[in-house]
Design an enzyme around this catalytic site. Structure first.
Site, PDB file in Angstrom:
ATOM      1  N   LYS A  14       9.147 -41.501 -50.126  1.00 40.47           N
ATOM      2  CA  LYS A  14       9.539 -40.083 -50.126  1.00 40.47           C
ATOM      3  C   LYS A  14       9.339 -39.421 -51.491  1.00 40.47           C
ATOM      4  O   LYS A  14       8.978 -38.264 -51.578  1.00 40.47           O
ATOM      5  CB  LYS A  14      10.981 -39.929 -49.658  1.00 40.47           C
ATOM      6  CG  LYS A  14      11.985 -40.671 -50.520  1.00 40.47           C
ATOM      7  CD  LYS A  14      13.036 -41.371 -49.711  1.00 40.47           C
ATOM      8  CE  LYS A  14      12.518 -42.730 -49.271  1.00 40.47           C
ATOM      9  NZ  LYS A  14      13.528 -43.615 -48.688  1.00 40.47           N
ATOM     10  N   LYS A  29      13.584 -35.781 -49.465  1.00 42.11           N
ATOM     11  CA  LYS A  29      13.398 -35.743 -48.008  1.00 42.11           C
ATOM     12  C   LYS A  29      13.410 -34.311 -47.494  1.00 42.11           C
ATOM     13  O   LYS A  29      12.602 -33.927 -46.652  1.00 42.11           O
ATOM     14  CB  LYS A  29      14.496 -36.576 -47.338  1.00 42.11           C
ATOM     15  CG  LYS A  29      14.397 -38.064 -47.678  1.00 42.11           C
ATOM     16  CD  LYS A  29      15.652 -38.825 -47.251  1.00 42.11           C
ATOM     17  CE  LYS A  29      15.558 -40.307 -47.629  1.00 42.11           C
ATOM     18  NZ  LYS A  29      16.851 -40.999 -47.478  1.00 42.11           N
ATOM     19  N   GLY A  38      15.128 -42.844 -42.181  1.00 40.35           N
ATOM     20  CA  GLY A  38      15.008 -44.186 -41.616  1.00 40.35           C
ATOM     21  C   GLY A  38      14.407 -44.222 -40.231  1.00 40.35           C
ATOM     22  O   GLY A  38      13.274 -43.776 -40.017  1.00 40.35           O
ATOM     23  N   VAL A  72      11.944 -53.525 -46.200  1.00 44.52           N
ATOM     24  CA  VAL A  72      11.144 -52.828 -45.185  1.00 44.52           C
ATOM     25  C   VAL A  72       9.861 -53.611 -44.891  1.00 44.52           C
ATOM     26  O   VAL A  72       9.486 -53.797 -43.725  1.00 44.52           O
ATOM     27  CB  VAL A  72      10.820 -51.393 -45.645  1.00 44.52           C
ATOM     28  CG1 VAL A  72      10.034 -50.659 -44.571  1.00 44.52           C
ATOM     29  CG2 VAL A  72      12.097 -50.644 -45.974  1.00 44.52           C
ATOM     30  N   GLY A 132      24.806 -53.598 -52.723  1.00 45.26           N
ATOM     31  CA  GLY A 132      23.356 -53.407 -52.765  1.00 45.26           C
ATOM     32  C   GLY A 132      22.891 -52.140 -52.073  1.00 45.26           C
ATOM     33  O   GLY A 132      21.728 -52.011 -51.704  1.00 45.26           O
ATOM     34  N   GLU A 142      20.146 -47.407 -55.027  1.00 46.16           N
ATOM     35  CA  GLU A 142      18.840 -47.579 -55.648  1.00 46.16           C
ATOM     36  C   GLU A 142      19.034 -48.145 -57.061  1.00 46.16           C
ATOM     37  O   GLU A 142      20.117 -48.038 -57.646  1.00 46.16           O
ATOM     38  CB  GLU A 142      18.126 -46.217 -55.761  1.00 46.16           C
ATOM     39  CG  GLU A 142      17.906 -45.489 -54.449  1.00 46.16           C
ATOM     40  CD  GLU A 142      16.542 -45.789 -53.826  1.00 46.16           C
ATOM     41  OE1 GLU A 142      15.749 -46.515 -54.460  1.00 46.16           O
ATOM     42  OE2 GLU A 142      16.293 -45.312 -52.715  1.00 46.16           O
TER      43      GLU A 142
END
Lengths: 429, 429
Positions: free
Chosen positions: A107, A207, A136, A15, A189, A192
């Protein structure tokens, strides 16, 4: 043109690099849209030497995120380190105290400590923005906080974890068991570092807790979310739900009821041809219902470099434009603790029972369901399995979770089950 | 708490009354969310004596919207009169000159005179907001202007006129011809006073022109929108498209190409099981594609009291909160005129031809399509009609609009058609 907005970015994963790419690529566009330059002053990450997909040589490197958070030449601290405590939390507080605004995608931190952080920010006249923390690239925080501000929200729900949706979609399309697809996802991938955050429903639960707070003006209360992950969703259930016109999704639902605030994140059946049922792969969908607007549905990529960076940029642009709102849409000190309530809204349920192949087994099951006050909409008996047990599927008429709990507890006592009964709620959304 | 925000509302139709109801019902909620009271000072409408679904006795009545627009005790002028000129335009200009901000739902006015109004507002330091002008309760203006501000938009499209979608959906579900459903819609009050605004695609074209301006940073140019209404969509085409797995929607698409800006509003075929294909009744859907975010889909009610008033309220709340942005997301003087371009992106096409029932007719058609460079994906010949003509359906492989134009012009010259050929573009969205 106003003075530049100077960013300090901590965390240069997917990110963070995505944000840097947008700032570099769209410098002109951003200046036109905000009336000022958006620049990057300092960055920090764990490994300075790592090969990165963006040129960061023009930015000052700091080994310690705290140095970025407190730097005199940083106006806005972008926290992309992650984690519900430690350096993420410490650096955000330091930035606020040093007079910076904060943008984060964290989050877990907001779900666990959102109230404390919001109160701190607001007492200091600073803002914390977090569009990227939920779903997202989907603009759900802005939609709920701003676009629906004239509404009393009645319900918010959706599919909020792309990895879980990928796993469930892939199990169905490839006919693979949970364990095999979980392993695929790990190798791709998608998971987490602690996979339980994804498949255990924790991330999605974070969330949902954040959305609840905005929707109902209550203090974020992650501990009150009823959470069940996707680990017990079997390929059998996926296939049999599909036979009956349903798909299984990890679905979050929050609604305010007279008894209190229901927050639940669990695998549910949804009609296969509904918008939620059709949601494939890493896509997320959020459904918000307001008393004036009716139902608004938002769909988009729930993760990934571009979409998540797009959401972070929307917060940065807002701050560059001088938009300053309370963290959860109204002053944090005015947010009320909500009375947590267990799900009580009646629904249809799907049940899968493996019965011994002997006369009277089905009658005993039907009798227990009858005692529980559950009436049957559809029942389907499959051919004998190899182990001479008989799979039986039941779709109930609408009934309460209590009645289902009663039945699930009573069914094993019939002595005709060869394994634990499976039940999944059916949401007609 | 800051001073109250005092509204003056001109136009007390469905939307105006909806706004008044929200202001009255949610006074406390709005105060918590904006930090100030939102009050109504003055109202105006054509007929003072009309029975209305809200108590307006506490507000000063003005016969002339201009008096509301310029009143000293009004901070924000809410223009809900409508029309692309006359009093709507005059009163907005007067309000801006008198130092008021403006909220409007007037798509026609913005599509025709948006540039002039934006320049005036920005030169005076005022804002004009118009969330309700496009797609009712769906927060598309805010999403594009704010949430996607870090993106270069590549395409925007959608179903933006609920009345047309109602008519097309109802034709299919009831098996009724266009004229019958049009009459139903008129009796239900779904049509504008000038129905051509709806069914002629004008209203949806206005909306598309507004979205284009925000998406591409160009001056709104309604005249450059290629518009075709739904009047020539027949129940035959709806049924036959359905047989082949498609639904017909009035679909708008705007995209920037190397040749210029394509803006098109026309009936298209979309896959029946796609989100756009599943859109029923008055629901709208907007799809926005950005270079970082990918595809974002927004769905909700495109019209009606509650949804449209919700959108107006979101603008009012933004202004109450001090959010001040350029009208089209960047300063109006910097918006460039776009070179209009006709649609050139290749697509598959649906064609319906009524052929004379004689040997060689089909061969002549195939020969013309071949000359046009059009290759056929699927062809279906139906049984003879009563008039001894033979309906033939063709779905082409991807081809250019020019090739289709060539074929449509050449086909009648074969002498084997008993009526004009029908062609509709297929959008795989």
């Amino acid at each position: 043109m106003s003075s530049p907005l100077r960013l300090g970015i901590a965390g240069l994963g997917t990110v963070g690099i995505g944000v840097i790419k947008i700032v570099q690529k769209h410098a002109g566009l951003l200046a036109k849209r905000t009336g000022r330059e958006i620049t990057i002053t300092a960055v920090s990450a764990r490994d300075r030497m790592k090969n990165r997909d963006a040129d960061i040589s023009a930015y000052r490197w700091e080994d310690d995120p705290m140095a970025v958070a407190m730097a005199d030449d940083v106006d806005l601290y972008v926290e992309l380190v992650g984690g519900d405590n430690g350096i993420a939390s410490d650096s955000i507080k330091a930035a606020l105290r040093a007079g910076k605004d904060v943008v984060t995608a964290n989050k877990a931190l907001l779900a666990m400590h959102g109230q404390e952080l919001a109160e701190l920010a607001e007492s200091l006249g600073r803002v914390i923005r977090f569009e990227a923390a939920v779903a997202g690239g989907i603009p759900v925080i802005k939609t709920m906080t701003e676009s629906l501000a004239g509404n009393s929200t009645t319900r918010v729900m959706g599919v909020m974890n792309g990895t879980c949706n990928y796993i469930l979609t892939r199990m169905e399309s490839a006919g693979l068991p949970y364990e095999a697809v979980f392993e695929e996802a790990r190798q791709l991938g998608y998971l987490e570092a602690d996979p339980n955050l994804d498949v255990g429903g924790i991330d999605a639960g974070h969330k949902l807790a954040i959305l609840s707070s905005i929707a109902f003006g209550t203090r974020v209360n992650f501990d009150a979310v009823e959470i069940e992950g996707i680990e017990r969703v079997s390929i059998d259930d996926i296939n049999r739900a599909s036979d009956m016109g349903y798909r299984i999704k990890l679905l979050g639902i929050a609604q305010m009821t007279p008894r209190g605030l229901e927050q639940r994140m669990s695998p549910c059946l949804v009609p296969a041809d509904s918008p939620l049922g059709q949601l494939a792969g890493g896509t997320n969908m959020i459904v918000v219902e307001g008393d004036s607007v009716g139902q608004i549905v938002l769909r988009g990529a729930g993760a990934g470099e571009g979409p998540t960076a797009s959401a972070v940029m929307s917060d940065i642009v807002d701050i560059a434009r001088g938009i300053r709102l309370p963290v959860f849409g109204q002053p944090a000190t005015g947010l009320k603790p909500a009375q947590p309530a267990r799900t009580a809204v009646p629904a249809s349920y799907y049940m899968r029972l493996e019965l011994q192949d002997k006369p009277g087994a089905l009658a005993k099951v039907a009798s227990v369901l009858g005692e529980a006050g559950i009436s049957i909409d559809r029942m389907r008996q499959y051919g004998h399995s190899s182990d001479s047990s008989v799979p039986v599927l039941v779709v109930t008429h609408k009934t309460t979770p209590e009645a289902i709990d009663f039945a699930i507890e009573a069914l094993p006592r019939t002595g005709v089950l060869v394994s634990d009964p499976v039940e999944l709620r059916i949401e007609e959304v």
